[in-house]
Design a protein around this motif. Sequence first.
Motif, PDB file in Angstrom:
ATOM      1  N   SER A 120     109.580 102.622 -41.549  1.00  0.00           N
ATOM      2  CA  SER A 120     108.204 102.878 -41.150  1.00  0.00           C
ATOM      3  C   SER A 120     107.656 104.087 -41.899  1.00  0.00           C
ATOM      4  O   SER A 120     108.415 104.941 -42.377  1.00  0.00           O
TER       5      SER A 120
ATOM      6  N   PRO B 162     101.078  94.047 -47.886  1.00  0.00           N
ATOM      7  CA  PRO B 162     100.715  94.078 -46.463  1.00  0.00           C
ATOM      8  C   PRO B 162     100.304  92.692 -45.992  1.00  0.00           C
ATOM      9  O   PRO B 162      99.650  91.943 -46.729  1.00  0.00           O
TER      10      PRO B 162
ATOM     11  N   ARG C 133      99.516  92.034 -42.204  1.00  0.00           N
ATOM     12  CA  ARG C 133      98.635  92.100 -41.047  1.00  0.00           C
ATOM     13  C   ARG C 133      98.132  93.523 -40.894  1.00  0.00           C
ATOM     14  O   ARG C 133      98.869  94.480 -41.125  1.00  0.00           O
TER      15      ARG C 133
ATOM     16  N   GLU D 149     101.365  95.964 -41.091  1.00  0.00           N
ATOM     17  CA  GLU D 149     102.706  95.376 -41.169  1.00  0.00           C
ATOM     18  C   GLU D 149     102.851  94.718 -42.534  1.00  0.00           C
ATOM     19  O   GLU D 149     102.004  93.915 -42.938  1.00  0.00           O
ATOM     20  N   TYR D 150     103.924  95.075 -43.239  1.00  0.00           N
ATOM     21  CA  TYR D 150     104.179  94.544 -44.577  1.00  0.00           C
ATOM     22  C   TYR D 150     105.069  93.299 -44.499  1.00  0.00           C
ATOM     23  O   TYR D 150     105.740  93.046 -43.492  1.00  0.00           O
TER      24      TYR D 150
ATOM     25  N   GLY E   5     108.571  93.667 -43.366  1.00  0.00           N
ATOM     26  CA  GLY E   5     108.784  94.187 -42.028  1.00  0.00           C
ATOM     27  C   GLY E   5     108.490  95.660 -41.843  1.00  0.00           C
ATOM     28  O   GLY E   5     108.520  96.155 -40.710  1.00  0.00           O
TER      29      GLY E   5
ATOM     30  N   GLY F 159     106.469  98.939 -41.187  1.00  0.00           N
ATOM     31  CA  GLY F 159     105.227  99.255 -40.502  1.00  0.00           C
ATOM     32  C   GLY F 159     104.669 100.583 -40.991  1.00  0.00           C
ATOM     33  O   GLY F 159     105.420 101.501 -41.327  1.00  0.00           O
TER      34      GLY F 159
END
Length: 387
Positions: free
Chosen positions: A148, A197, A199, A255-256, A259, A261
Amino acid sequence: MKVAIIGLGYRLGYLGHVFNEMDPDFEIVGYFDPDPAGMSVLDEHGISPGVQHGSPEDLVKAGGYDLLMIGSPNHLHLDHIRLGLEAGNKIFSEKPIVSTIEQTYALAELMAKHGTERLLVGLVLRYAPLYRDLIKARDDGLLGKIVSVEAAEHIYPYHGAFFMRDWRRYEKWSGSFMLEKCCHDLDLYNGLIGARPERVASFGGRKTFVPENDPRSEGVNDMSLFHRKPSGWNGSDKVFDSDGDIIDYQVAIIEYANGVGMNFHTNLNAPDQFRRFAVFGTKGQAEGDFIRAGFKVTDVLSEATTIDKTYEATALSQHYGADETMAAEVVAHVMKAGPLPVSPLDALEAGILALSMDDARRSRKVIDMRPIWDRYDEALTVKGAVA
C-alpha cells in the motif's frame, strides 16, 4: 541543440534558461505565442527567443530546429503535438500532454501511427534524485512486495491562489487541478507500483477559496500573498471570488491491478507545504518528502534504518534537482539518442488516472477503469500502427 517553441509561457521561459545552462549549444530559433509570458525570463538571462511566427504552422514550416517544445495551454497540446508529428519533428510537450479522456484516445491513435519515440514529455519528477533512490530501493529488494501507498501533494496558499487566478482555473483549458498539478505524482506512483489502476473513488471540492474566507472581510487589506505568483494568459485578479471551476482540495483511493492500494490527498492552502509518500512493503517501509528533502527506508524484521538520506537544494531547479537533470538527459536523447526515464504512454496513463479521479469525485461513485483501458489499448493498435 536548437529548439522551436509553441507556447512561450512561464514554464518554457524557465526551461529555456535551464536548457541554456546545461547545453552550451542551446538556441531558440523561433516561437509562436500571441502573449509570451515567459519572455521576461528569457530577457532576464539574455536568451534570444528567435523569430516570432504568426502561427504554429508557420513556425513548423520554417524548420531549422532539433526539438519542437510545446508549452501551450493543456487543451491545445493535442493539436500542436499532431502538427509536429505529421511534420516529422521530435517533440517535447509539457505535462499533461492532453486534457480529456477523448484526447487521450486520439493521442493513443497518433502514437499507434507515428510511434512513441518522437514524443518526449515534461514529467520532470521522474528525474528527481529522491524518486530514483526510491526506485533503486524497490529494485534492490528493500521493500519486498509493495502492499500500500500513502501520498500527498499540498501547496502554499499563494500557489493555490495562482491556480484560482490563472487560465488553469477552468477545467475546459486545464483538464482539472488533479490533472494539471498532480499528474506528476500519479505518474511516479504508477511507475513505482508497476501496474495500472483499476478502481478509484474520490471526494473533494472548493472550501478555502470562497467568498466567506476572503481575508478582507476580517479587515485584512494586504492581499499581496495571494498575488505573489503572476498569472499569464487569460489571468484574473480574483482569488476568493474566482469564476473558475477547479477544486481546492481532493482525496482519492485507488486499487491497482496487482492489488496494491493507494490513497492520495491534495490541498491548495497548506502554509507548511509538503509533497511526500509512505510506501509499505512486505519487507520494508519507505518514506520521502520532495519538499523537505528526505528519504528513509526501514527494514521490517530488524526495524533497522537501511537508508537515511537528505538532498541539497540547487539554485537552478524548481523541482528538487530534477529540472537540470531532465534538461541534460533530453539534450543527450535528442542529439545522441540517450535513454529517458518516462514515456508519453506513462504520461497518458497518469492522465487517465487523474481524469478518472475527477469522474469519481463528480459522480460520487467508484469508477471501474477497465473499460477505459480497453478502449485505450484498442486505440494504441489502430490499423496502420507502426511496429
